[in-house]
Design a protein around this motif. Structure first.
Motif, PDB file in Angstrom:
ATOM      1  N   THR A   1      30.995  41.060  35.360  1.00 41.73           N
ATOM      2  CA  THR A   1      32.016  41.283  35.868  1.00 41.73           C
ATOM      3  C   THR A   1      33.249  40.332  35.651  1.00 41.73           C
ATOM      4  O   THR A   1      34.581  40.516  35.195  1.00 41.73           O
ATOM      5  CB  THR A   1      32.038  40.971  37.578  1.00 41.73           C
ATOM      6  OG1 THR A   1      31.172  41.849  38.084  1.00 41.73           O
ATOM      7  CG2 THR A   1      33.664  40.564  38.238  1.00 41.73           C
ATOM      8  N   ALA A   2      32.483  38.846  35.147  1.00 42.95           N
ATOM      9  CA  ALA A   2      33.737  37.445  34.452  1.00 42.95           C
ATOM     10  C   ALA A   2      33.443  38.181  32.990  1.00 42.95           C
ATOM     11  O   ALA A   2      35.132  38.075  32.812  1.00 42.95           O
ATOM     12  CB  ALA A   2      32.855  36.771  33.949  1.00 42.95           C
ATOM     13  N   LEU A   3      33.027  39.608  32.163  1.00 42.99           N
ATOM     14  CA  LEU A   3      34.164  40.147  30.920  1.00 42.99           C
ATOM     15  C   LEU A   3      34.212  41.331  31.398  1.00 42.99           C
ATOM     16  O   LEU A   3      35.724  40.474  30.578  1.00 42.99           O
ATOM     17  CB  LEU A   3      32.301  40.685  30.418  1.00 42.99           C
ATOM     18  CG  LEU A   3      32.461  40.730  28.977  1.00 42.99           C
ATOM     19  CD1 LEU A   3      33.637  40.207  27.962  1.00 42.99           C
ATOM     20  CD2 LEU A   3      31.604  41.670  28.844  1.00 42.99           C
ATOM     21  N   VAL A   4      34.612  41.732  32.662  1.00 42.03           N
ATOM     22  CA  VAL A   4      35.684  42.625  32.538  1.00 42.03           C
ATOM     23  C   VAL A   4      37.247  42.152  33.034  1.00 42.03           C
ATOM     24  O   VAL A   4      38.346  42.452  32.433  1.00 42.03           O
ATOM     25  CB  VAL A   4      34.680  43.597  34.128  1.00 42.03           C
ATOM     26  CG1 VAL A   4      36.124  44.364  34.118  1.00 42.03           C
ATOM     27  CG2 VAL A   4      33.930  44.277  33.788  1.00 42.03           C
ATOM     28  N   ALA A   5      36.926  40.949  33.299  1.00 41.26           N
ATOM     29  CA  ALA A   5      38.209  39.780  34.023  1.00 41.26           C
ATOM     30  C   ALA A   5      38.562  39.287  32.712  1.00 41.26           C
ATOM     31  O   ALA A   5      39.525  38.483  32.860  1.00 41.26           O
ATOM     32  CB  ALA A   5      37.775  39.076  35.080  1.00 41.26           C
TER      33      ALA A   5
ATOM     34  N   ALA B   1      34.242  46.816  44.887  1.00 45.65           N
ATOM     35  CA  ALA B   1      35.223  45.636  45.434  1.00 45.65           C
ATOM     36  C   ALA B   1      35.371  44.450  44.277  1.00 45.65           C
ATOM     37  O   ALA B   1      36.954  44.213  43.728  1.00 45.65           O
ATOM     38  CB  ALA B   1      35.130  45.604  46.762  1.00 45.65           C
ATOM     39  N   VAL B   2      33.941  44.347  43.500  1.00 45.29           N
ATOM     40  CA  VAL B   2      34.180  43.085  42.831  1.00 45.29           C
ATOM     41  C   VAL B   2      34.185  43.310  40.981  1.00 45.29           C
ATOM     42  O   VAL B   2      35.490  42.723  40.418  1.00 45.29           O
ATOM     43  CB  VAL B   2      32.625  42.504  42.688  1.00 45.29           C
ATOM     44  CG1 VAL B   2      32.696  41.628  41.584  1.00 45.29           C
ATOM     45  CG2 VAL B   2      32.133  41.903  44.273  1.00 45.29           C
ATOM     46  N   ILE B   3      34.686  44.926  41.349  1.00 39.24           N
ATOM     47  CA  ILE B   3      34.975  44.758  39.380  1.00 39.24           C
ATOM     48  C   ILE B   3      36.612  45.329  40.395  1.00 39.24           C
ATOM     49  O   ILE B   3      36.885  44.543  38.893  1.00 39.24           O
ATOM     50  CB  ILE B   3      34.994  46.785  38.858  1.00 39.24           C
ATOM     51  CG1 ILE B   3      33.363  45.860  39.178  1.00 39.24           C
ATOM     52  CG2 ILE B   3      35.378  47.157  38.039  1.00 39.24           C
ATOM     53  CD1 ILE B   3      32.860  45.483  37.735  1.00 39.24           C
ATOM     54  N   ALA B   4      36.865  45.516  41.023  1.00 42.62           N
ATOM     55  CA  ALA B   4      38.530  45.947  40.859  1.00 42.62           C
ATOM     56  C   ALA B   4      39.236  44.432  40.917  1.00 42.62           C
ATOM     57  O   ALA B   4      39.872  44.194  40.644  1.00 42.62           O
ATOM     58  CB  ALA B   4      38.489  45.930  42.076  1.00 42.62           C
ATOM     59  N   LEU B   5      38.661  43.186  42.107  1.00 43.51           N
ATOM     60  CA  LEU B   5      39.099  42.081  41.559  1.00 43.51           C
ATOM     61  C   LEU B   5      38.686  41.654  40.257  1.00 43.51           C
ATOM     62  O   LEU B   5      40.040  41.142  39.755  1.00 43.51           O
ATOM     63  CB  LEU B   5      38.091  40.867  42.716  1.00 43.51           C
ATOM     64  CG  LEU B   5      38.453  39.637  42.555  1.00 43.51           C
ATOM     65  CD1 LEU B   5      39.987  39.412  43.363  1.00 43.51           C
ATOM     66  CD2 LEU B   5      37.352  39.189  43.345  1.00 43.51           C
ATOM     67  N   GLY B   6      37.944  41.786  39.794  1.00 41.16           N
ATOM     68  CA  GLY B   6      37.698  41.470  38.717  1.00 41.16           C
ATOM     69  C   GLY B   6      38.965  41.831  37.663  1.00 41.16           C
ATOM     70  O   GLY B   6      39.885  40.767  36.299  1.00 41.16           O
ATOM     71  N   LEU B   7      38.931  43.563  38.122  1.00 38.82           N
ATOM     72  CA  LEU B   7      40.071  43.625  36.727  1.00 38.82           C
ATOM     73  C   LEU B   7      42.000  43.037  37.163  1.00 38.82           C
ATOM     74  O   LEU B   7      42.634  42.798  36.000  1.00 38.82           O
ATOM     75  CB  LEU B   7      39.881  45.337  37.522  1.00 38.82           C
ATOM     76  CG  LEU B   7      38.922  45.977  36.237  1.00 38.82           C
ATOM     77  CD1 LEU B   7      39.710  48.016  36.295  1.00 38.82           C
ATOM     78  CD2 LEU B   7      38.846  45.666  35.283  1.00 38.82           C
ATOM     79  N   THR B   8      42.260  42.930  38.460  1.00 35.46           N
ATOM     80  CA  THR B   8      42.712  42.262  38.668  1.00 35.46           C
ATOM     81  C   THR B   8      43.326  40.854  38.506  1.00 35.46           C
ATOM     82  O   THR B   8      44.593  40.321  37.823  1.00 35.46           O
ATOM     83  CB  THR B   8      42.926  42.004  40.352  1.00 35.46           C
ATOM     84  OG1 THR B   8      43.213  43.757  40.822  1.00 35.46           O
ATOM     85  CG2 THR B   8      44.350  41.361  41.306  1.00 35.46           C
ATOM     86  N   VAL B   9      42.039  40.274  37.874  1.00 33.80           N
ATOM     87  CA  VAL B   9      42.103  38.953  37.904  1.00 33.80           C
ATOM     88  C   VAL B   9      42.581  38.795  36.189  1.00 33.80           C
ATOM     89  O   VAL B   9      43.231  37.966  35.702  1.00 33.80           O
ATOM     90  CB  VAL B   9      40.445  38.279  37.714  1.00 33.80           C
ATOM     91  CG1 VAL B   9      40.735  36.856  37.202  1.00 33.80           C
ATOM     92  CG2 VAL B   9      41.021  37.940  39.022  1.00 33.80           C
ATOM     93  N   SER B  10      42.369  39.639  35.721  1.00 34.00           N
ATOM     94  CA  SER B  10      41.925  39.854  34.280  1.00 34.00           C
ATOM     95  C   SER B  10      43.568  40.213  33.420  1.00 34.00           C
ATOM     96  O   SER B  10      44.010  39.627  32.753  1.00 34.00           O
ATOM     97  CB  SER B  10      41.128  41.349  33.796  1.00 34.00           C
ATOM     98  OG  SER B  10      41.561  41.165  32.405  1.00 34.00           O
ATOM     99  N   ALA B  11      44.631  41.211  34.526  1.00 32.68           N
ATOM    100  CA  ALA B  11      45.707  41.377  34.522  1.00 32.68           C
ATOM    101  C   ALA B  11      46.616  40.049  34.261  1.00 32.68           C
ATOM    102  O   ALA B  11      47.505  40.003  34.197  1.00 32.68           O
ATOM    103  CB  ALA B  11      45.900  42.348  35.587  1.00 32.68           C
TER     104      ALA B  11
END
Length: 346
Positions: free
Chosen positions: A82-86, A13-23
């Motif tokens: 997660t911050a990096l992925v985001a 869930a955290v990774i998914a949130l990070g990717l959403t923020v990134s987008a």
């Protein structure tokens, strides 16, 4: 025993949130081409295992390379990842094993400077915990920094190697520093995995003993069957490919710091660090002792040990739910590079 088996769902869930923020963010800084400003999140700036980051800044080595580096602290390596992925930071100072974990999720992250080829972690047991080895973990409360962190998977590996299944003990997110010490002192945990200066403070307070010492090559081989590259600077592969000059400058500065660590005492190193690190670690003498106890973990070159990288994959493939059953699909060559550190020392 109930365990924190919801960790996998939480991490996803955290990774998914990070990717959403990134987008939702603006175009990556990687597109700007060898920027002079770099943001790096550290999995705990005051932890000795990540000391090279702050020390490089304090010694002025980033500035000497023409870089302005913004260091941010995040106590959990999993959250820093997660911050990096985001796309919130350009790099992370954290455990190398995150690069393998993320590759199984389709993300290319690469260690560009390997600070240490051992974890720098210790398993501390409370005085009255009745634990004389990992075989005694069953029925106990074991402290980790957070679910999905490197300490989580290392704990699982050590317990499993000794015959304790994950449903036979309880993992507790105890963090580090004061929260970890309080958990051990108040019975919140029976044992736990931590680093210096926390380990040094526990020793001086007489609250616990070191059961497994992975601050040395000898101790790491005994506990994990080989080296286990850990503390490193890792970055998105796209950033590395688009900004090789910036990455080389980072490597130049950090490798110079590794040489400094290998040629100076704990006291000399401590004197370069922010005063609050010592005051928060039991005082100047205690902080210097903590550095001396751990500084042998650092390489002098910043170059990855290939056999160690393979051992990390072996460990993760047994207990990391994202890597288990996928070891054969992982391309270790994409999880690290020796190019920049080798040039820095050459």
């Amino acid at each position: 025993m109930k365990t924190t088996q919801r960790r996998a769902v939480t991490a996803a869930a955290v990774i998914a949130l990070g990717l959403t923020v990134s987008a939702c963010q603006t175009q990556s800084k990687a597109a700007s081409g060898n920027p002079a400003e770099v943001s790096i999140m550290v999995g705990g700036l005051d932890k000795v295992i990540y000391l090279p980051a702050e020390l490089t800044e304090r010694l002025g080595y980033f500035k000497d390379q023409g870089l302005t580096v913004k260091l941010q602290s995040q106590p959990s390596g999993a959250n820093a990842e997660t911050a990096l992925v985001a796309g919130q930071v350009d790099g992370v100072v954290g455990f190398y094993d995150h690069t393998i974990d993320l590759q199984t999720k389709g993300k290319c992250i690469r260690s560009v400077v390997q600070f240490a080829n051992v974890p720098g972690e210790v398993e501390i047991v409370g005085k009255d915990a009745g634990i004389t080895g990992a075989k005694d973990f069953a029925g106990k409360k074991l402290g980790i920094t957070s679910p999905g962190s490197s300490t989580d998977f290392l704990t699982q590996y050590l317990a499993g190697k000794a015959g304790a299944a994950t449903d036979e003990y309880t993992t507790v997110a105890a963090g580090a520093g004061a929260t970890f010490i309080a958990a051990l002192q108040n019975g919140g945990i029976d044992a736990g995995m931590t680093t210096d200066p926390t380990a040094q403070q526990i020793k001086e307070k007489g609250l616990g003993d070191v059961l497994l010492d992975m601050r040395t090559e000898e101790g790491t081989r005994a506990a994990l069957g080989g080296l286990y590259p850990a503390s490193s600077l890792y970055m998105d592969c796209d950033y590395v490919e688009k900004n090789p000059q910036t990455v080389q400058k980072l490597a130049n500065a950090l490798v110079k710091t590794l040489a400094f660590i290998n040629t100076h005492s704990g006291q000399e190193i401590a004197q370069q660090m922010p005063g609050e690190y010592a005051s928060g670690s039991g005082g100047a003498a205690s902080y210097a002792a903590a550095i001396d106890a751990s500084k042998g973990m650092f390489t002098a070159t910043g170059v990855m040990d290939p056999d160690g990288a393979q051992n990390v994959l072996t460990v993760l493939s047994q207990f990391n739910p994202n890597v288990k059953g996928k070891a054969g699909t992982v391309d270790l060559g994409k999880t690290y590079t020796t190019e920049f550190a080798s040039k820095a020392t050459g």
